[in-house]
Write a protein that holds these residues in place. Structure first.
Motif, PDB file in Angstrom:
ATOM      1  N   ASN A  58       8.957  26.550   7.928  1.00 19.58           N
ATOM      2  CA  ASN A  58       8.780  27.318   6.297  1.00 19.58           C
ATOM      3  C   ASN A  58       9.016  26.233   5.846  1.00 19.58           C
ATOM      4  N   ALA A  61       5.030  25.679   5.525  1.00 17.38           N
ATOM      5  CA  ALA A  61       4.419  26.492   4.485  1.00 17.38           C
ATOM      6  C   ALA A  61       4.977  25.805   3.156  1.00 17.38           C
ATOM      7  N   LEU A  62       5.998  25.679   3.386  1.00 19.33           N
ATOM      8  CA  LEU A  62       6.216  25.415   1.290  1.00 19.33           C
ATOM      9  C   LEU A  62       5.316  24.046   1.482  1.00 19.33           C
ATOM     10  N   ILE A  79      17.130  31.653  -1.459  1.00 18.54           N
ATOM     11  CA  ILE A  79      17.129  31.983   0.032  1.00 18.54           C
ATOM     12  C   ILE A  79      18.819  32.203   0.537  1.00 18.54           C
ATOM     13  N   ARG A 114      13.260  20.962   2.785  1.00 17.15           N
ATOM     14  CA  ARG A 114      12.510  22.207   2.197  1.00 17.15           C
ATOM     15  C   ARG A 114      13.478  22.574   0.330  1.00 17.15           C
ATOM     16  N   MET A 118      10.877  23.272  -2.697  1.00 15.19           N
ATOM     17  CA  MET A 118      11.225  24.577  -3.142  1.00 15.19           C
ATOM     18  C   MET A 118      10.941  24.155  -5.224  1.00 15.19           C
ATOM     19  N   LEU A 329       9.819  34.240  -4.831  1.00 14.35           N
ATOM     20  CA  LEU A 329       9.800  33.720  -2.634  1.00 14.35           C
ATOM     21  C   LEU A 329      11.503  33.296  -2.566  1.00 14.35           C
ATOM     22  N   ASP A 330      11.232  34.028  -0.515  1.00 14.76           N
ATOM     23  CA  ASP A 330      12.078  33.760  -0.242  1.00 14.76           C
ATOM     24  C   ASP A 330      11.057  33.221   1.205  1.00 14.76           C
ATOM     25  N   CYS A 331      11.738  31.692   1.378  1.00 16.87           N
ATOM     26  CA  CYS A 331      11.055  31.480   2.574  1.00 16.87           C
ATOM     27  C   CYS A 331      11.832  30.899   3.839  1.00 16.87           C
ATOM     28  N   VAL A 352       8.100  33.773   4.108  1.00 21.75           N
ATOM     29  CA  VAL A 352       8.124  33.127   4.708  1.00 21.75           C
ATOM     30  C   VAL A 352       9.184  33.283   5.884  1.00 21.75           C
ATOM     31  N   ASP A 353       8.945  32.727   6.957  1.00 21.96           N
ATOM     32  CA  ASP A 353       9.701  33.699   8.754  1.00 21.96           C
ATOM     33  C   ASP A 353       9.310  32.660   9.467  1.00 21.96           C
TER      34      ASP A 353
END
Ligand SMILES: C[S@@+](CC[C@H](N)C(=O)[O-])C[C@H]1O[C@@H](n2cnc3c(N)ncnc32)[C@H](O)[C@@H]1O
Length: 419
Positions: A58, A61-62, A79, A114, A118, A329-331, A352-353
């Protein structure tokens, strides 16, 4: 209950901010300028829409999102990262889902990096919820204050996560975890949540019935702590406020309230405000959540993923802090509970995972459907599962280079050709 006297209007000394220091703490500039991996679309389900599932780390991805049009575009982030438990988590079928190995400063820095990205992704009216347990919640509260500002901490919620533990012998049973609610700024999306009244609760909280209207009410004081020199510190209807207190309203307003039948006069002539119950509205949700335990009854559906959170709790959060059409969003998506709650309430989602089991669980949630909690063991045989959420959920899957092979090797649940 004691209420403090407000210090509003008195001279303030500047508040010194608490900062957390540890070896290896990087600057925000380094975090935001870090190199990241690219992602590519590998699959588009039912025309994709705005919903996107990222498979990869993540942090990559972030940063990828930040540099590809998502800056300031996310209204809500929830999260539920690993809690620093030094444990491995396995699915109900015993396959490995993810490890939760980071401890101490290493854990703090991993999450902090992270969280900084965010914050950049959040819209100006956006909110973030961070779900942790007693291991790291209190350290991370200080980090959240650093990143989002202490003044933007709107609630620190205690949740009852499971049933009472009668087998804990040498200390109190641990049944709580914590959810921190921060906003990006002072103006934010907020649809105040209410839970329905039960009859007993209504009687307990609004014990009186107004003879004229038949409405239930409670009596509350009309004075507040602290003395005042103005109108609210003076006599009203021949009575001074009690020592060390002032009226909550001006005499003119109190007259208006009395005329409207909103003041109760005790037999000894003491005024109190009548607060009427609005049965249609329900009880405003407070910061102790007792009704959102994870997978507690046979009626619930599950993907079988470990640490899957309570769906109704996520619906509450999504509805309180975003509006239909907003991006959620849930990363640390896990089984995609947040994504499911966002979809069911008309929001768009990004998940995201980096665990293949998570990606499979999310496909199960959106493509083949989930199983009733109680049926899981007996019917887990590859047989078609019951459909929980409409299978026509549009989403695309973006995979980072390093994870492509693993994605191709994955046996994803599917019910039709939806490429
Ligand atoms: C506690 S679980 C989330 C459970 C989820 N809230 C649910 O309801 O199913 C944490 C998830 O974070 C994922 N995770 C941990 N570190 C990650 C990372 N660096 N990048 C992406 N995902 C990560 C794990 O694979 C795991 O699925």
């Amino acid at each position: 209950m004691a209420t403090g006297v407000s210090t509003k209007g008195t001279k303030k000394t500047p508040v010194l901010q608490v900062r957390v220091t540890y070896d290896g703490k990087t600057s925000e500039a380094e975090v935001l300028g870090a190199p990241y991996a690219e992602f590519q679309t590998m699959k588009t389900m039912n025309s994709g829409g705005k919903n996107t599932l990222f498979y990869g780390d993540n942090f990559d991805a972030l940063l990828y999102m930040l540099n590809n049009g998502y800056k300031g575009k996310i209204t809500l982030i929830y999260i539920d990262p690993p809690f620093s438990t030094a444990a491995n988590f396995v699915n109900r079928d015993q396959s490995h889902a993810y490890s939760d190995a980071l401890r101490g400063a290493e854990y703090v820095e991993y999450l902090r990096k992270r969280l900084i990205v965010m914050r950049e992704l959040l819209s100006d009216n956006g909110s973030i919820y961070l779900h942790l347990d007693g291991n790291m919640a209190f350290t991370m509260k200080l980090i959240m204050d650093e990143i989002f500002g202490e003044r933007n901490c709107r609630a620190f919620i205690t949740r009852k996560k499971c049933s009472t533990k009668n087998y804990t012998k040498n200390t109190y049973g641990n049944i709580s975890d914590y959810i921190m609610f921060y906003t990006k700024g002072s103006s934010y999306v907020w649809n105040r949540p209410f839970s329905p009244w039960g009859y007993d609760k209504m009687i307990e909280q609004y014990p009186y019935v107004d003879e004229k209207t038949g409405r239930r009410y409670k009596k509350v004081p009309i004075h507040a702590p602290g003395t005042r020199n103005g109108e609210t510190g003076k006599e009203w209807r021949g009575k001074m406020p009690p020592k060390g207190k002032h009226w909550q309203y001006t005499p003119e307003k109190l007259d208006e309230m009395d005329a409207a039948g909103e003041i109760y006069w005790s037999p000894t002539g003491n005024p109190r405000r009548m607060v009427f119950c609005d049965p249609a509205k329900g009880i405003p949700v407070q910061d102790i959540w007792l009704d959102y335990r994870d997978s507690i009854n046979q009626a619930q559906k599950t993907t079988g993923y470990p640490t899957e959170k309570n769906f109704d709790m996520l619906k509450l959060i999504v509805e309180a802090s975003s509006n239909p059409g907003d991006m959620v969003l849930d990363c640390f998506a896990g089984s995609g509970t947040t994504l499911g709650a966002a979809f069911e309430t008309g929001r768009n989602w990004i998940g995201v995972d980096n665990s293949p089991e998570s990606i499979k669980a999310i496909f199960k949630r959106f493509v083949t459907g989930m199983e009733a909690y109680g049926d899981y063991v007996s019917s887990h045989s590859g047989v078609q599962m019951s459909i929980d959420i409409a299978p026509k959920v549009p989403f695309s899957v973006q995979v980072c280079d390093e994870y492509k092979q693993s994605y191709q090797d994955m046996e994803l649940p599917t019910i039709s050709s939806t490429m």
